[in-house]
Design a protein around this motif. Structure first.
Motif, PDB file in Angstrom:
ATOM      1  N   LEU A 143       0.835  -1.206   0.000  1.00 31.89           N
ATOM      2  CA  LEU A 143       0.000   0.000   0.000  1.00 31.89           C
ATOM      3  C   LEU A 143       0.868   1.255   0.000  1.00 31.89           C
ATOM      4  O   LEU A 143       0.633   2.199  -0.762  1.00 31.89           O
ATOM      5  CB  LEU A 143      -0.912  -0.019   1.232  1.00 31.89           C
ATOM      6  CG  LEU A 143      -1.741   1.234   1.501  1.00 31.89           C
ATOM      7  CD1 LEU A 143      -2.711   1.484   0.372  1.00 31.89           C
ATOM      8  CD2 LEU A 143      -2.497   1.099   2.811  1.00 31.89           C
ATOM      9  N   ALA A 144       1.909   1.239   0.824  1.00 33.71           N
ATOM     10  CA  ALA A 144       2.748   2.431   0.956  1.00 33.71           C
ATOM     11  C   ALA A 144       3.477   2.748  -0.359  1.00 33.71           C
ATOM     12  O   ALA A 144       3.521   3.897  -0.787  1.00 33.71           O
ATOM     13  CB  ALA A 144       3.748   2.238   2.087  1.00 33.71           C
ATOM     14  N   PHE A 145       4.020   1.725  -1.014  1.00 37.75           N
ATOM     15  CA  PHE A 145       4.739   2.003  -2.261  1.00 37.75           C
ATOM     16  C   PHE A 145       3.782   2.451  -3.372  1.00 37.75           C
ATOM     17  O   PHE A 145       4.144   3.278  -4.211  1.00 37.75           O
ATOM     18  CB  PHE A 145       5.575   0.803  -2.698  1.00 37.75           C
ATOM     19  CG  PHE A 145       6.884   0.723  -1.978  1.00 37.75           C
ATOM     20  CD1 PHE A 145       7.842   1.714  -2.127  1.00 37.75           C
ATOM     21  CD2 PHE A 145       7.155  -0.332  -1.122  1.00 37.75           C
ATOM     22  CE1 PHE A 145       9.039   1.655  -1.446  1.00 37.75           C
ATOM     23  CE2 PHE A 145       8.350  -0.400  -0.433  1.00 37.75           C
ATOM     24  CZ  PHE A 145       9.300   0.599  -0.598  1.00 37.75           C
ATOM     25  N   TRP A 198      -5.142   4.412  -3.651  1.00 36.58           N
ATOM     26  CA  TRP A 198      -5.273   3.179  -2.873  1.00 36.58           C
ATOM     27  C   TRP A 198      -6.699   2.635  -2.913  1.00 36.58           C
ATOM     28  O   TRP A 198      -6.906   1.441  -2.779  1.00 36.58           O
ATOM     29  CB  TRP A 198      -4.824   3.440  -1.440  1.00 36.58           C
ATOM     30  CG  TRP A 198      -5.749   4.346  -0.710  1.00 36.58           C
ATOM     31  CD1 TRP A 198      -5.761   5.701  -0.759  1.00 36.58           C
ATOM     32  CD2 TRP A 198      -6.824   3.953   0.111  1.00 36.58           C
ATOM     33  NE1 TRP A 198      -6.791   6.172  -0.003  1.00 36.58           N
ATOM     34  CE2 TRP A 198      -7.456   5.135   0.547  1.00 36.58           C
ATOM     35  CE3 TRP A 198      -7.320   2.711   0.530  1.00 36.58           C
ATOM     36  CZ2 TRP A 198      -8.570   5.111   1.377  1.00 36.58           C
ATOM     37  CZ3 TRP A 198      -8.421   2.692   1.351  1.00 36.58           C
ATOM     38  CH2 TRP A 198      -9.036   3.881   1.776  1.00 36.58           C
ATOM     39  N   SER A 236       1.859   9.702  -5.191  1.00 32.30           N
ATOM     40  CA  SER A 236       2.437  11.015  -4.891  1.00 32.30           C
ATOM     41  C   SER A 236       3.250  11.535  -6.072  1.00 32.30           C
ATOM     42  O   SER A 236       3.217  12.723  -6.376  1.00 32.30           O
ATOM     43  CB  SER A 236       3.347  10.944  -3.668  1.00 32.30           C
ATOM     44  OG  SER A 236       2.655  10.424  -2.584  1.00 32.30           O
ATOM     45  N   VAL A 237       4.006  10.635  -6.712  1.00 36.02           N
ATOM     46  CA  VAL A 237       4.822  11.057  -7.855  1.00 36.02           C
ATOM     47  C   VAL A 237       3.932  11.709  -8.904  1.00 36.02           C
ATOM     48  O   VAL A 237       4.221  12.798  -9.405  1.00 36.02           O
ATOM     49  CB  VAL A 237       5.580   9.861  -8.461  1.00 36.02           C
ATOM     50  CG1 VAL A 237       6.210  10.256  -9.792  1.00 36.02           C
ATOM     51  CG2 VAL A 237       6.642   9.360  -7.504  1.00 36.02           C
ATOM     52  N   GLN A 288       1.223   4.207  -2.808  1.00 31.22           N
ATOM     53  CA  GLN A 288       0.957   5.602  -2.468  1.00 31.22           C
ATOM     54  C   GLN A 288       2.125   6.489  -2.890  1.00 31.22           C
ATOM     55  O   GLN A 288       1.931   7.639  -3.275  1.00 31.22           O
ATOM     56  CB  GLN A 288       0.706   5.712  -0.959  1.00 31.22           C
ATOM     57  CG  GLN A 288       0.185   7.068  -0.507  1.00 31.22           C
ATOM     58  CD  GLN A 288      -1.215   7.356  -1.009  1.00 31.22           C
ATOM     59  OE1 GLN A 288      -1.884   6.477  -1.525  1.00 31.22           O
ATOM     60  NE2 GLN A 288      -1.651   8.595  -0.879  1.00 31.22           N
ATOM     61  N   MET A 289       3.327   5.934  -2.850  1.00 27.03           N
ATOM     62  CA  MET A 289       4.487   6.694  -3.308  1.00 27.03           C
ATOM     63  C   MET A 289       4.327   7.044  -4.788  1.00 27.03           C
ATOM     64  O   MET A 289       4.531   8.189  -5.188  1.00 27.03           O
ATOM     65  CB  MET A 289       5.765   5.892  -3.093  1.00 27.03           C
ATOM     66  CG  MET A 289       7.004   6.608  -3.594  1.00 27.03           C
ATOM     67  SD  MET A 289       8.521   5.699  -3.271  1.00 27.03           S
ATOM     68  CE  MET A 289       8.581   4.669  -4.714  1.00 27.03           C
TER      69      MET A 289
END
Lengths: 285, 253, 335
Positions: free
Chosen positions: C118-120, C244, C126-127, C122-123
């Motif tokens: 999930l975090a990656f 997500w 963000s990009v 979201q990365m």
């Protein structure tokens, strides 16, 4: 002076993250539940602050009432829903809490609309300390930092020095052992869950004047809290503290160096930790 | 007939949060030799097997397999060098057929990581190897049954067949007789006896009749330490072993 | 693989209906059908991880979205892009993203894996959201759909909804058949073993990390195919396609249909998109239609609480009821 301000911001953001991440990591560690809706409580807290402050005319009243309401909702959710999830596969926990997020977001939309709302800083704290001719630092942020530090200290004291803290620590390391010690597990679980929710909501209430309240605010911060928990290691309060401050710094440094890419800095820190120690800094493989 | 030392363990230690589960253990196993490790519960026998198979990283010490230091190698690499292990709690793929359990083990010898196309059941070599392993443990007639449908004893046999399908030179057997009836046990003892002819076996077992029937060499562990090593007759006569056993558990040698 | 629990005649009828549908359906429904099939490809890619390898990824939208952005970024502004170049490029970029992220996330397991995927994702969100790389939060328009051109001959015009439908249908069938083979090949058998018992797989000599990473990359590439098609259909991309929520929705589809079975993923995509259409229809829920996620969220919570053994198990029971009907009723159905 510029760097002092940045440092203060980093610490303030990091401590705010800690309030959320500590509940998240304890709920993982003790109950083994992955709760995507944890961030929703941050949002609930923020909107309670907005609503109650308007209703009572004072954030000082809104904060305690908000915490009590969040704690009550937490207890209710735990008994009605989460207590049935503890033994289920993570997959279903993810699914159910994903459903909860949708419900919270839509309720928020129905009750408060989709606009961004500001929350006024209480008059008592609504001024800035001048640092140089052009730079100053808002007192409210210092207040948030101080309050978060106080809560963190309290949490540390409860977990390391009290009987209930001992039960919690026993619960994170070995659930069967805790049960055999005669701990009332359902009560402990309900309490930990509700306290976690109250902490998240509290973070939302005190952050509301700084960040204002807006749709999706809970999910944004939830994912950052996941990063904190991954870096700190599941179940570790100390790990969560170190990781929160590290992420606070990474985020602030990122903003100073390249604002567009600041969100990425946080994830890069996580990537490095995963290469170095996949179980988090506080947990040994 | 025994050959050269295939496994040499020196000063192996494993601590869990300050508690030494395996404490300065040294031993060696030769090809064609069955080396049994006995000791009371909590003596560190299963931990020792986990250290040798790579399931746990040791705290210190050295493990030489065929004169190669394997201490840093993960379990899958050790398996490819020729170390096979069975588990104390039956550890098989319950949802697969008996044959598929062994076929998968045989497949690991020819890693087909990038084979995404041909049907796995069309590789005759691997099927043959799997069937041979099943025949060796007398499970050939159950090949097409789901592993879940096997009796406990048969599941233990399958566990060993899976090891055999990888053609190991050293077998680490962790209580293969656990939970078996007398008749099943006797069959298993015969099987292990046969397997020991061409391989080295490190056997952890509580059933003393079986141990004394099978072992060429015995190592007694107590509290993570090696108390004594020697031929079965020597161990039987060892006063220290007798008192340690009588002092810490009710088992009788 | 034909699902054993579905009667063959019903399956044939369903297939026939899917193939003939564009000839009779209104354009809106033909487009909806194409959307369902695109989501089915997406769900199949995730089922490879969740259902067949035991990796619960909550970031699958990342690879879907990255491929969509690749199409948007490399398409010429006012003319059609070449499908033979852009499709492989989009899938390759998605696969490379999955390789890099997979290299990091596959080290973790359980809850960590869920959070880290999930975090990656979201990365990557963000990009695309924070930087100007992909037009920021506004996204990019794709004015002209890519062109399927075989040596000057154009068998299908993707601008035409009906022909686009068939194009997606063919790709869905190809992906389905491909995954079916993969799962029966040595690679797929090893994944099945990993799902059941990773420790045992390592002790019999499988480099589990490489297998999981292989599955992660393959799933990423297939999610990329779905993302490419989605970008074609909608004609624009924005960061929301890799948010997500999208990853949550596709996970929902996989579980709704019953994970670990390929037809389940297709069925799940079908059910979810239809439910969404129903819940968001103003005719049905009036002013609350725009809050359709409230109904969807409540439904999800109910399903998880009421069916403790998963929706897959529930669907099995229903299907078994259908397939074991007494012969008399089957005959009346046939007429």
């Amino acid at each position: 002076m510029f760097y002092l301000i940045q440092l203060l911001n980093a610490v303030q953001y990091g401590l705010l993250l800690f309030l959320l991440a500590s509940g998240l990591t304890l709920i993982f560690g003790i109950m083994g539940v992955i709760n995507l809706a944890h961030g929703s409580f941050y949002m609930v807290g923020a909107y309670l602050a907005y609503w109650l402050a308007k209703l009572t005319g004072s954030l000082w009243l809104a904060i305690p009432i908000g915490i009590v309401i969040a704690f009550a909702i937490g207890l209710l959710l735990e008994t009605a829903i989460f207590s049935r999830l503890y033994k289920r596969d993570h997959l279903y926990q993810v699914l159910l809490t994903f459903g909860l997020i949708l419900i919270f977001e839509e309720l928020r939309s129905i009750l408060f609309g989709d606009e961004v709302h500001g929350v006024a800083i209480p008059a008592l704290l609504d001024y800035s300390i001048p640092l140089t001719d052009t730079l100053s630092y808002p007192v409210y942020r210092l207040f948030v930092t101080a309050v978060c530090l106080g809560v963190a200290g309290l949490l540390y004291f409860v977990i390391h020095k009290t009987r209930i803290g001992m039960m919690i620590r026993a619960g994170t390391s070995n659930r069967e052992m805790a049960a055999s010690l005669g701990v009332n597990i359902p009560l402990l679980f309900a309490l930990v869950f509700a306290v976690g929710m109250a902490l998240a909501a509290f973070a939302g209430t005190i952050a509301a004047p700084i960040s204002s309240v807006f749709p999706g605010m809970g999910n944004q911060i939830l994912i950052i809290c996941f990063v904190v928990v991954v870096i700190g290691g599941i179940g570790s309060i100390n790990g969560a503290m170190i990781a929160s401050l590290a992420i606070g710094c990474a985020d602030t440094i990122g903003k100073v160096i390249a604002a567009e890419y600041s969100a990425i800095a946080v994830y890069l820190v996580m990537a490095l930790i995963l290469l170095w120690r996949p179980q988090g800094i506080a947990n040994k493989a | 007939m025994t050959g050269g030392e295939i496994l040499k363990v020196r000063g192996l230690c494993k601590t869990f949060g300050g508690l030494a589960a395996v404490d300065d253990v040294s031993l060696q196993v030769r090809t064609g030799e069955l080396h049994a490790v006995i000791g009371p519960n909590g003596a560190g026998k299963t931990t020792l097997i986990n250290l040798l198979s790579g399931d746990l990283p040791p705290s210190s010490g050295s493990i030489l397999f065929r004169d190669q230091d394997i201490i840093k190698l993960p379990p899958e690499r050790r398996s490819h060098l020729g170390i096979g292990r069975s588990y104390q709690k039956t550890n098989i793929f319950l949802g697969f057929t008996v044959l598929e359990n062994c076929r998968l083990a045989a497949q690991s010898r020819a890693p087909r990581l990038l084979n995404w196309w041909r049907d796995a059941l069309s590789y005759n070599d691997e099927l043959e190897q799997a069937r041979r392993a099943l025949a060796a443990v007398a499970l050939a007639d159950r090949a097409d049954d789901v592993a879940l449908a096997l009796s406990h004893g048969e599941q233990r046999q399958l566990e060993i067949a899976m090891c055999l399908a990888t053609d190991p030179q050293l077998l680490l057997l962790d209580e293969p007789l656990a939970g078996m009836g007398t008749e099943e046990s006797q069959k298993m003892v015969e099987l292990i006896g046969r397997l020991a002819d061409a391989r080295a076996i490190l056997l952890v077992e509580h059933d003393m009749d079986a141990v004394f029937q099978l072992a060429d060499v015995l190592t007694v562990m107590v509290n993570g330490k090696v108390l004594a090593t020697g031929a079965p007759a020597e161990i039987r006569a060892n006063h220290e072993v007798q008192s340690a056993y009588l002092g810490s558990s009710d088992e009788i040698l | 693989m034909i699902p054993i629990s579905l009667p063959r005649t019903a399956l044939l009828a369903a297939l026939l209906a899917i193939v003939l549908f564009p000839l009779i359906g209104a354009t809106f429904y033909v487009q909806l059908g194409a959307k369902i099939m695109i989501m089915a490809i997406f769900a199949l890619s995730l089922d490879l991880l969740v259902g067949h390898t035991g990796l619960v990824s909550l970031g699958q939208a990342a690879y879907f979205g990255v491929a969509a952005y690749v199409l948007a970024l490399i398409s010429p502004q006012y003319e059609a892009a070449n499908l033979w170049l852009t499709l492989p490029a989009a899938m390759a970029v998605a696969a490379v993203a999955a390789l890099i992220i997979g290299f990091l996330v596959v080290r973790t397991a359980g809850v960590y894996f869920i959070m880290v995927t999930l975090a990656f994702a979201q990365m990557l969100y963000s990009v695309f959201h924070d930087t100007k790389l992909g037009g920021g939060s506004d996204g990019i328009y794709i004015y002209v759909r890519p062109e399927l051109n075989i040596a000057g001959f154009k068998p299908l015009d993707l601008e035409n909804p009906m022909q686009f439908y068939y194009f997606v249908l063919i790709l869905l069938a190809v992906v389905y058949a491909f995954l079916n083979r993969v799962l029966h090949a040595p690679f797929g058998r090893a994944l099945a073993g990993i799902r059941l018992n990773e420790q045992r797989m390592r002790s019999i000599g499988f480099p589990v990390f490489s297998y999981k990473l292989g599955a992660f990359v393959l799933a990423g590439a297939l999610a990329g195919l779905a993302g490419y098609l989605a970008a074609c259909q909608f004609g624009f991309v924005n960061p929301d396609i890799l948010a997500w929520q999208q990853s949550g929705v596709v996970l929902m589809m996989v579980i709704l249909g019953g994970m670990g079975r390929l037809h389940g993923a297709v069925l799940g995509a079908f059910s979810y998109v239809l439910l969404q259409e129903v819940f968001s229809a103003p005719a049905l829920l009036g002013a609350y239609a725009k809050h359709w996620q409230l109904v969807m969220g409540s439904l999800i919570v109910m399903i998880v609480l009421v069916f403790p053994h998963g929706i897959g198990g529930f669907l099995d029971i229903v299907l078994r009821r259908i397939s074991y009907r007494p012969p008399s009723s089957a005959r009346t159905d046939g007429t």
